[in-house]
Design an enzyme around this catalytic site. Sequence first.
Site, PDB file in Angstrom:
ATOM      1  N   LYS A  36       0.824  -1.215   0.000  1.00 52.27           N
ATOM      2  CA  LYS A  36       0.000   0.000   0.000  1.00 52.27           C
ATOM      3  C   LYS A  36       0.857   1.263   0.000  1.00 52.27           C
ATOM      4  CE  LYS A  36      -0.759   0.219   5.003  1.00 52.27           C
ATOM      5  NZ  LYS A  36       0.015   1.440   5.212  1.00 52.27           N
ATOM      6  N   THR A  37       2.008   1.259   0.685  1.00 53.77           N
ATOM      7  CA  THR A  37       2.870   2.441   0.667  1.00 53.77           C
ATOM      8  C   THR A  37       3.400   2.692  -0.741  1.00 53.77           C
ATOM      9  OG1 THR A  37       3.520   2.034   2.960  1.00 53.77           O
ATOM     10  CG2 THR A  37       4.899   3.534   1.687  1.00 53.77           C
ATOM     11  N   ASP A 220      -3.508   7.492   3.930  1.00 52.28           N
ATOM     12  CA  ASP A 220      -3.014   6.170   4.317  1.00 52.28           C
ATOM     13  C   ASP A 220      -3.779   5.699   5.562  1.00 52.28           C
ATOM     14  OD1 ASP A 220      -1.490   3.895   4.417  1.00 52.28           O
ATOM     15  OD2 ASP A 220       0.313   4.859   5.173  1.00 52.28           O
ATOM     16  N   GLU A 221      -3.858   4.371   5.773  1.00 53.18           N
ATOM     17  CA  GLU A 221      -4.510   3.787   6.961  1.00 53.18           C
ATOM     18  C   GLU A 221      -5.897   4.395   7.189  1.00 53.18           C
ATOM     19  OE1 GLU A 221      -3.143   1.288   8.109  1.00 53.18           O
ATOM     20  OE2 GLU A 221      -0.960   1.458   8.150  1.00 53.18           O
ATOM     21  N   ARG A 610       2.664  -9.331  10.741  1.00 50.73           N
ATOM     22  CA  ARG A 610       3.945  -8.613  10.746  1.00 50.73           C
ATOM     23  C   ARG A 610       5.091  -9.565  10.387  1.00 50.73           C
ATOM     24  NH1 ARG A 610       2.066  -4.594   9.421  1.00 50.73           N
ATOM     25  NH2 ARG A 610       0.228  -5.904   9.296  1.00 50.73           N
TER      26      ARG A 610
END
Length: 729
Positions: A36-37, A220-221, A610
Amino acid sequence: MSHLPPFLRDLNPSQQAAVTAPDGPILVLAGPGSGKTRVLTYRIAYLLTVRRVSPFHILAVTFTNKAAEEMRSRLEALFGERAAELTLGTFHAICARFLRREAAFLGLNPQFVIYDEEDQLEAIRQALRDLNLDEKRYRPGALRAAISRAKNEFIRPEDYPIRTYFDEIVARVYSRYEERLRAADALDFDDLLLRAVELFENHPEVSARYQERYRHILVDEFQDTNTVQYLLLRQLTSRHRNLFCVGDEDQSIYGWRGADFRNVIRFREHFPDARIIILEENYRSTQTILEAAQSVIRFNTERYNEKRLVAARGPGSPIMVYEAFDEEDEATFVVRRVQELMETRGVRPQEIAVMYRTNAQSRALEEAFVRAGLPYRLVGGVRFYQRREIKDLLSYLRLVLNPHDDLSLVRVLNVPPRGIGPATLSKLTALAQRQKASLFTAIEQATGGAAGISLSQKIRHALADFVGRVRAWQAVRDEVSVAELLRRIIDEIGYAEYLESLEEQDREIGGRRWDNVLELLRVAAPYRPGAFEDPLAAFLGEAALISDVDTLRDDVEAPILLTLHAAKGLEFAVVFITGLEEGLLPHSRSMDEPAALEEERRLFYVGMTRAKDLLVLTYAFRRYDEIRTPSRFLREIPKELLTGATPRSRRERKTAALQETPVVPPSSLRFRPGTRVHHPRFGEGLVLESRWVGSDEEVVVMFEEVGLKRLLAGFASLKILPDPARPSS
């Protein structure tokens, strides 16, 4: 694909669809590790190159400074200095810039200071003292949370609903707290957002100017936005409607601080023509880890859609599960496994993370690392910007920005020592209250002899010197960098010598403090005239809004200990998630509330995803003197994905324990139903049930303060109390 710019050709089809989507509202639902980044960064690059949008017209919002810096560094690699023209940062940092620029419209001092969490708590303590209320009875943390909730619901102190006596206390403290903020020209975190919304609501000409400037807004987020942030986005995008949001409702874990993942649903309602794009290809984790995580998250009912994450890296190793006897055994296992991974598998220490639900769990882990002589990093300990020497120097800088900041003034008025003690401060505080002025103004009046308070010549001279220095620093603040200003302050107040005097008391701590000062100077160096509208305000704003994760460095070779909440946005080769027990993960506070339980499951999902290569899950048979039950989340993972100890129910573990030891007759039980007992931590309670498990007595007690607990008598230090119904002999 040959017609695409070279930097877009390595994107997968879904990523390309998101990056090259036409104007209008766009919602990108991005699973963990799906890039996504990269999508956000390349979307900006696409707008700049293919669409020829000026960077002046682009606003990108992230949730951490670390994410903003990562995005900025990627864009600078692509576009050089041109990337600096973008508006990029967190919601709070961007709103702070808006408010400084438009302060006159709201009657604000543009040099306002931003109160961080510690400042807010201290202001609430002062409000309690002003109102003669006991802070031991009315906890500042609980009051701060109540005030924050009220602000995010747009409730002013005078409108605070009174349903209980505690509500009445909140309303009184809230009112006094706001008075203190106004007197200090200060805003807290919630104010930054609320006042920005107020600015755009009440001043259409200002709103129109920002709507015209920011023709493309990227977020974002998105699942972590709260009501106020979503309202702000709608205000800014009402003209051009180019809102590009990336998020994942399965990773929404901040409901306790106002985040509302249902904004994903509201997005569709407010923008029925929105383009929805789903990213499902995962570049981080193995397929085993993804299948386990998806098996868990499917038990949640409040989901926008089902994402089928597919790993680009193959199946990978099974997930390891370890059942420890207690928290010490669990910590020892983790440390031994960490050592083994580093020594035999060559895993870099900084690529290993140990996660837990609550900060209290770190104690046993830290002690195990220390016993093994193994270095570690703790996220969530004393943060860099909260260290004594850093807070001292930041307080001096805040006084230069705004001398009416009473909190900062009280902190440094006698640091280094100037002979100004509590008695003098009390006189000055009383004068400030009589004059309805700041402490700094009261000091100026007192040193001028016009205040009518009794001060010795020595103290009057010390106060005049203090005021004169602050005014002199103010005179040069616009001409020098923040680092140069800071060096001048350090030199003129003799702060290095002051730290040397502290070093004489503790040589190791003193040395570390000066190292921290040098690091602060390094961080302040880029804030110079020409690089920022107001370098000092920008630097202090960033320092106030920094988070634990923002200061996490990648070049320190040590495993990381952190909470699951702090792990959001990070990734590691190996992840340990400890304390997987009912009442801990999921937390006991979530048991009776379905929405809270689903957020606990999302928290576990975030922790699992993660991990790149290996995921290790641990739980204990006994923790804090209580028999524990394995977390329901463990039972939601298919057994074929696990290796090691398969989670057993409490009944299964009791049966196994009984089979391994002789059966003890019930007559030998010490704690019978109806017995009143006392526990050193839980207080007084009544025994409801008692039975032998293995070689120890398991006792179920209903405590007056904390409710039902299941304890092992051999470890619980229970004391039998006299029966009040039985007359003493």
